[in-house]
Motif scaffolding. Structure first.
Motif, PDB file in Angstrom:
ATOM      1  N   GLN A 251      33.107 -21.770   9.105  1.00 54.90           N
ATOM      2  CA  GLN A 251      32.632 -20.444   9.504  1.00 54.90           C
ATOM      3  C   GLN A 251      33.775 -19.432   9.585  1.00 54.90           C
ATOM      4  O   GLN A 251      33.602 -18.278   9.247  1.00 54.90           O
ATOM      5  CB  GLN A 251      31.952 -20.530  10.892  1.00 54.90           C
ATOM      6  CG  GLN A 251      30.891 -21.596  11.001  1.00 54.90           C
ATOM      7  CD  GLN A 251      29.647 -21.251  10.209  1.00 54.90           C
ATOM      8  OE1 GLN A 251      29.110 -20.156  10.317  1.00 54.90           O
ATOM      9  NE2 GLN A 251      29.195 -22.178   9.388  1.00 54.90           N
ATOM     10  N   HIS A 252      34.916 -19.868  10.062  1.00 57.18           N
ATOM     11  CA  HIS A 252      36.027 -18.939  10.293  1.00 57.18           C
ATOM     12  C   HIS A 252      36.788 -18.672   8.986  1.00 57.18           C
ATOM     13  O   HIS A 252      36.972 -19.586   8.183  1.00 57.18           O
ATOM     14  CB  HIS A 252      36.968 -19.545  11.340  1.00 57.18           C
ATOM     15  CG  HIS A 252      37.993 -18.574  11.845  1.00 57.18           C
ATOM     16  ND1 HIS A 252      39.189 -18.371  11.194  1.00 57.18           N
ATOM     17  CD2 HIS A 252      38.000 -17.753  12.925  1.00 57.18           C
ATOM     18  CE1 HIS A 252      39.895 -17.465  11.864  1.00 57.18           C
ATOM     19  NE2 HIS A 252      39.197 -17.076  12.914  1.00 57.18           N
ATOM     20  N   PRO A 253      37.219 -17.415   8.782  1.00 58.03           N
ATOM     21  CA  PRO A 253      37.949 -17.092   7.546  1.00 58.03           C
ATOM     22  C   PRO A 253      39.114 -18.052   7.288  1.00 58.03           C
ATOM     23  O   PRO A 253      39.332 -18.473   6.153  1.00 58.03           O
ATOM     24  CB  PRO A 253      38.476 -15.676   7.796  1.00 58.03           C
ATOM     25  CG  PRO A 253      37.561 -15.092   8.810  1.00 58.03           C
ATOM     26  CD  PRO A 253      37.035 -16.225   9.636  1.00 58.03           C
ATOM     27  N   GLN A 256      37.863 -21.415   6.114  1.00 62.26           N
ATOM     28  CA  GLN A 256      37.387 -21.294   4.729  1.00 62.26           C
ATOM     29  C   GLN A 256      38.557 -21.302   3.751  1.00 62.26           C
ATOM     30  O   GLN A 256      38.502 -21.945   2.706  1.00 62.26           O
ATOM     31  CB  GLN A 256      36.561 -20.008   4.564  1.00 62.26           C
ATOM     32  CG  GLN A 256      35.228 -20.072   5.287  1.00 62.26           C
ATOM     33  CD  GLN A 256      34.318 -18.894   4.956  1.00 62.26           C
ATOM     34  OE1 GLN A 256      34.693 -17.975   4.231  1.00 62.26           O
ATOM     35  NE2 GLN A 256      33.111 -18.920   5.508  1.00 62.26           N
ATOM     36  N   LEU A 257      39.632 -20.611   4.137  1.00 59.54           N
ATOM     37  CA  LEU A 257      40.821 -20.571   3.280  1.00 59.54           C
ATOM     38  C   LEU A 257      41.434 -21.973   3.165  1.00 59.54           C
ATOM     39  O   LEU A 257      41.770 -22.439   2.080  1.00 59.54           O
ATOM     40  CB  LEU A 257      41.836 -19.589   3.876  1.00 59.54           C
ATOM     41  CG  LEU A 257      43.108 -19.362   3.065  1.00 59.54           C
ATOM     42  CD1 LEU A 257      42.787 -18.642   1.761  1.00 59.54           C
ATOM     43  CD2 LEU A 257      44.115 -18.550   3.873  1.00 59.54           C
TER      44      LEU A 257
ATOM     45  N   VAL B  20      28.680 -16.544   4.844  1.00 58.23           N
ATOM     46  CA  VAL B  20      29.561 -15.387   4.673  1.00 58.23           C
ATOM     47  C   VAL B  20      30.854 -15.898   4.055  1.00 58.23           C
ATOM     48  O   VAL B  20      31.519 -16.761   4.615  1.00 58.23           O
ATOM     49  CB  VAL B  20      29.864 -14.695   6.024  1.00 58.23           C
ATOM     50  CG1 VAL B  20      30.798 -13.512   5.806  1.00 58.23           C
ATOM     51  CG2 VAL B  20      28.586 -14.242   6.697  1.00 58.23           C
ATOM     52  N   HIS B  22      34.249 -15.208   3.571  1.00 57.84           N
ATOM     53  CA  HIS B  22      35.269 -14.295   4.094  1.00 57.84           C
ATOM     54  C   HIS B  22      36.383 -14.015   3.096  1.00 57.84           C
ATOM     55  O   HIS B  22      36.980 -12.954   3.108  1.00 57.84           O
ATOM     56  CB  HIS B  22      35.871 -14.871   5.373  1.00 57.84           C
ATOM     57  CG  HIS B  22      34.911 -14.875   6.505  1.00 57.84           C
ATOM     58  ND1 HIS B  22      34.551 -13.719   7.165  1.00 57.84           N
ATOM     59  CD2 HIS B  22      34.221 -15.879   7.095  1.00 57.84           C
ATOM     60  CE1 HIS B  22      33.684 -14.018   8.127  1.00 57.84           C
ATOM     61  NE2 HIS B  22      33.466 -15.325   8.101  1.00 57.84           N
ATOM     62  N   ASN B  23      36.679 -15.001   2.253  1.00 53.73           N
ATOM     63  CA  ASN B  23      37.798 -14.816   1.339  1.00 53.73           C
ATOM     64  C   ASN B  23      37.364 -14.271  -0.011  1.00 53.73           C
ATOM     65  O   ASN B  23      38.140 -14.191  -0.943  1.00 53.73           O
ATOM     66  CB  ASN B  23      38.567 -16.116   1.184  1.00 53.73           C
ATOM     67  CG  ASN B  23      39.126 -16.569   2.530  1.00 53.73           C
ATOM     68  OD1 ASN B  23      39.901 -15.844   3.149  1.00 53.73           O
ATOM     69  ND2 ASN B  23      38.689 -17.723   3.007  1.00 53.73           N
ATOM     70  N   LYS B  67      25.676 -25.554   9.374  1.00 52.61           N
ATOM     71  CA  LYS B  67      25.453 -24.988  10.691  1.00 52.61           C
ATOM     72  C   LYS B  67      24.568 -23.757  10.582  1.00 52.61           C
ATOM     73  O   LYS B  67      25.031 -22.708  10.120  1.00 52.61           O
ATOM     74  CB  LYS B  67      26.826 -24.597  11.261  1.00 52.61           C
ATOM     75  CG  LYS B  67      26.852 -24.213  12.708  1.00 52.61           C
ATOM     76  CD  LYS B  67      28.251 -23.651  13.018  1.00 52.61           C
ATOM     77  CE  LYS B  67      28.359 -23.212  14.450  1.00 52.61           C
ATOM     78  NZ  LYS B  67      28.830 -24.272  15.318  1.00 52.61           N
ATOM     79  N   GLN B  69      22.652 -20.332  11.580  1.00 50.19           N
ATOM     80  CA  GLN B  69      23.095 -19.250  12.480  1.00 50.19           C
ATOM     81  C   GLN B  69      22.165 -19.101  13.680  1.00 50.19           C
ATOM     82  O   GLN B  69      22.581 -18.614  14.724  1.00 50.19           O
ATOM     83  CB  GLN B  69      23.158 -17.916  11.722  1.00 50.19           C
ATOM     84  CG  GLN B  69      24.489 -17.668  11.033  1.00 50.19           C
ATOM     85  CD  GLN B  69      24.719 -18.591   9.844  1.00 50.19           C
ATOM     86  OE1 GLN B  69      23.785 -19.007   9.181  1.00 50.19           O
ATOM     87  NE2 GLN B  69      25.973 -18.911   9.591  1.00 50.19           N
TER      88      GLN B  69
END
Lengths: 265, 237
Positions: A251-253, A256-257, B20, B22-23, B67, B69
């Motif tokens: 979930q966290h950027p 993910q990286l 989402v 993010h990158n 997971k 939301q």
């Protein structure tokens, strides 16, 4: 449904609350809380400088945190804060109920005594005085970590890195600890040696039901060994949860990286 | 909380999932929203919808591998109910060990472990003796036509169909009360497909609740009790 019995939870073995450690103005780790249950393997991942080793040192009693508490479920007196118990008691706990496997075997072994003595020493520390018994336990453990018994009287510095690491594991497990801390246990080893050591650790943790906290930067290691994962960055835990959930649906950027940066073989 | 009758094994409600990235500029991909459905004892619910409609994502969410939301997934775990969306990892591990079986599309296992050990290990974890576990593992491997010569080898070098059958054996060796199946027959020949159909129908017969994705219309007809269209939830999104 309201009448259904609640899910039965065992008591946690380790309870960490609001743990913060500062090195002067610098943050080592910030406001970390978690519970560890008997038999559970927790992986802590993150890049160098993320605070994972600082956290491990604090929760394993090697370093007192600036703030927060680390409580351990002792066999005789229930949950006790590590840093409120006497130094003698804490040291006894570390020698008997716990194991610590260091990245560098030199930090965890006594290099000037034989392999057998390295294992036997932990037994003597808990009061075993019978030489024959100590010797046979040492032999048994060296066999369990797949070491050549013919080298029981050799000094650890004559061993390869992989053998030293296996010896360190035997030394830690001989007292049948309930909790083992491991700091990058495989990172100094060749890939093939690493694989064998991982298989060994996995088998031992599973059959002995030991709870484990493993710090590593290797996501493959945690996928293989840990049930649960905490991802650290800049001293903070940015994500935590079931290992496969964190790795497959990060979930966290930053997570993910991290996950997308693994090179496919 | 809702009152469930005795036949309910799994109930999902208000389940929403998006990704989402993010990158990649924070792109948001909506998959489903407010999914609500129930799986009962002895039925096989088929997740329907075209490729890319979120069937696998839903199935993975039901296994807590993804997971969601929002929402809840209530699972009957022994005498208790556990909401997988709120449960702690420790609880989810226990639910997966005893209650919830999952056959993924692709085999992903611990490397360097022999096939027979992979299949028998979960049973030992449940308290069976090594010998009893081994016997059951051998039975299911034989039934799925994995040649005995391969049992002592890790499955990484096996063919696609063999790997898929090992995957099925690892789950069906145990009598899970709830089974999640992601295209378990995709790369199987006719005989093995028949075996898997029989295994699924036997599981239904002993009262298991099954939720599955099956591309093959023949298999759907042979095992399905009813279907749930995932695109309904997507249109609502």
């Amino acid at each position: 449904m309201t009448a259904a019995p609640a899910f039965r939870m065992p008591d946690p073995l380790l309870q960490v609350r609001g743990l913060t450690h500062r090195y002067g103005p610098h943050i080592g780790c910030r406001d970390v809380s978690f519970d560890l249950y008997p038999g559970e393997v927790l992986g802590i991942v993150g890049e160098s400088g993320s605070g994972k080793t600082t956290l491990l040192k604090c929760v394993s009693g090697q370093m007192e945190p600036t703030e927060g508490s680390v409580e351990y479920e002792t066999r005789d007196a229930g949950l006790i804060d590590l840093f409120r118990m006497s130094e003698a008691r804490r040291r006894l706990l570390m020698r008997t109920d716990w194991g610590i496997v260091y990245q560098n075997p030199r930090d965890g072994l006594r290099m000037r005594v034989s392999a057998g003595a390295n294992v036997g020493e932990r037994l003597m520390a808990i009061g075993d005085r019978h030489y024959g018994h100590i010797r046979s336990e040492a032999v048994d453990w060296l066999e369990r970590v797949e070491m050549d018994i013919g080298r029981i009287d050799d000094m650890p510095h004559t061993f390869s890195g992989g053998m030293q690491q296996r010896l360190q594991i035997a030394r830690n497990l001989v007292t049948k600890p309930r909790l083992v801390f491991m700091d990058e246990p495989t990172s100094g080893l060749d890939v093939s040696v690493q694989a064998r050591l991982l298989d060994l650790v996995r088998g031992l943790v599973r059959t002995l039901g030991i709870a484990c906290v493993i710090v590593t930067h290797d996501l493959g290691v945690v996928r293989l060994l840990s049930h649960r994962l905490m991802v650290m960055k800049g001293g903070n835990v940015v994500e935590s949860g079931l290992t496969d959930q964190v790795l497959d649906d990060p979930q966290h950027p930053y997570t993910q990286l991290l996950v997308s940066s693994i090179l496919p073989v | 909380m809702t009152q469930f009758d005795d036949t309910v094994m799994l109930h999902a409600q208000g389940l929403s999932k998006h990704f989402v990235l993010h990158n990649q500029g924070g792109v948001k991909i909506d998959v489903f929203e407010k999914v609500e459905f129930t799986a009962r004892q002895g039925e096989c619910v088929i997740l329907a919808g075209p490729s890319g409609s979120g069937k696998s994502t839903l199935l993975r969410s039901l296994y807590a591998n993804y997971k969601p939301q929002a929402g809840s997934i209530y699972v009957r775990h022994g005498e208790a109910w556990v909401d997988l969306c709120a449960a702690r990892p420790f609880q989810i591990m226990e639910v997966r060990r005893d209650t919830l079986g999952y056959v993924s599309q692709f085999l992903r296992v611990i490397p360097r472990v022999a096939t027979l050990d992979l299949v028998s290990e979960p049973l030992i974890g449940q308290g069976l003796t090594e010998e009893a576990a081994r016997k059951r593992a051998e039975t299911i491997l034989a039934r799925l036509r994995i040649p005995e010569a391969l049992w002592s080898l890790p499955p990484s070098t096996f063919s696609g169909g063999e790997q898929q059958r090992v995957n099925i054996a690892m789950t069906f060796v145990q009598d899970y009360p709830i089974l999640l199946l992601d295209e378990p027959t995709a790369s199987l020949d006719k005989d093995n497909r028949e075996t898997v159909i029989a295994l699924i129908n036997e599981a239904k017969g002993r009262g298991a609740a099954i939720i599955g994705i099956f591309h093959d219309a023949e298999v759907r007809a042979a095992v399905g009790t009813r279907s749930y269209d995932v695109t309904e939830a997507r249109q609502a999104a």
